[in-house]
Design an enzyme around this catalytic site. Sequence first.
Site: not given
Ligand code: ARG
Length: 502
Positions: A282, A330, A160, A295, A327, A290
């Site tokens: 190294s 993603k 601890t 890391e 958008q 290493n």
């Molecule tokens: N490519 C867009 C996205 O990844 C989806 C399209 C929807 N676009 C729109 N103008 N209604 O969210």
Amino acid sequence: MKKTQKVLWGGRFSTSLTTETVAFTHSIEADTRLIGYDIWGSQAHAIMLARQGIISDADLREILRWLRKAEADFQNGDFVLDPNKEDVHMNVESYLIENAGRELGGKLHTARSRNDQVLVDAHLYIRDEILNVQRGLSALCDIFLQIAKEHADTVMPGYTHTQHAQPISLGFWATAYVSMFLRDQKRLQSAYRLANMNPLGACALAGTTFPIDRALTTKFLGFDAPHEHALDVISSRDFIAEVLFALSLVMANLSRISEEIVYWTTYEFGVAVLDDAYSFGSSIMPQKKNPDIAELTRGRTGRVYGALLDLLTNLKGLPMGYNRDFQEDKPPLWEAFDIVKACLGLLPELLRTTDFKTERMAELANANFATATELANYLVKAHRLSFRECHEIVGWLVGELVKQEKTFADWDLTQKLLKQKNVGISIEQLKQILDAVSALRNNQSLGGTSPKEVRRMIGEFEAQLDEIASQIETCQTQIDDAHRETLRIIEEVLREPVEMVV
Ligand code: ARG
């Protein structure tokens, strides 16, 4: 400024976009990995439209034929996603229109919007990736359980404040990680359940006047149920935030193991040696070995946290409905999955091949007064004193020994000092109480470090991992069955065999 070609939604515009605008707005890199899901979603949608009499069977046949061709052409490089068409959805629809003609290709998007379409793709993608992460975590847990089985009796210091605390076993340490990762598994399962809802049919935000059947697409895509409220569907990205939170904690936990690997392999600790296959040298210091993988795991954790914070920040200012900001959900999500999967791809093998230096562990576990608590506990039982009083006596004893630069193992002195506090105890008894292994064996309370408890917990964790494996299997079967069913219908409509591509 250079202008680009007209886009599918260009009807109301008198001029097309500039190349700079296209470059700023398109999402082709991020979308590429969605194409298989986009096509599956389109197939399910088209079949539903035909079943509901919204498009004809002849139209369905042609649409399905060209969707198949799009998939095959994408695989063999003949269909390359074009940034001028903005995203994967417009690319697939354009492919249909360019190949099957405007009249027919233009029917696929009936009763659908890119707003629900992009969500379908994301839900399908997340589902697969959660299962991949869960499999990786289970593989890691299996290695920890192997270590635990081998080392339920191997004593090491427990810490601890990164200071010696009490002796534990290496197996106890290993099962702690399993116990921890089982919670990650539960969080991922819960994120999976939220992701396994069908957004298709929400359309742009308000539903549609067409007589669509959302239960049918739910079945074809293997979702548990439709996510009903159209406006909520379109506005929702919290299912992604749940995934990113679960992934963030997975990374936090992987980073904690990594941290332990880093300092366990130091010369100073010397309790673990990595296999050469997982070690780095190294360019200047010839002697170096290493722990770069650990890391980098620790170092990449922030990127996954960043993905979560990115999305949460994105969401906080958005009004109901689709906003283009979405958008941006993603790329960080992809990165988070990629990082977690890459770490899980290496750490199990790295750990399996690690050489744990058990003698050094035992030496450390017996050093630095790590068994002081055991002596205090003994005094409570043998001398019927309060724990606080025994704590005081042993604390004083340790203080005296430290002053004289001695340890418990200077048995005569330890015995003499205790005598000054009216505690009579034989050296034999002292050796027995202050021995790290016996300390380990005696911590038999529920969930404690005793080998007996460790073995019991191993059994329990194995059962939980079996349950998780069968849950992963059930989810995978639900996905595969739905996909096969979609393909079976496509075969029936096309009257030709169709193979699974995604
Ligand atoms: N490519 C867009 C996205 O990844 C989806 C399209 C929807 N676009 C729109 N103008 N209604 O969210």
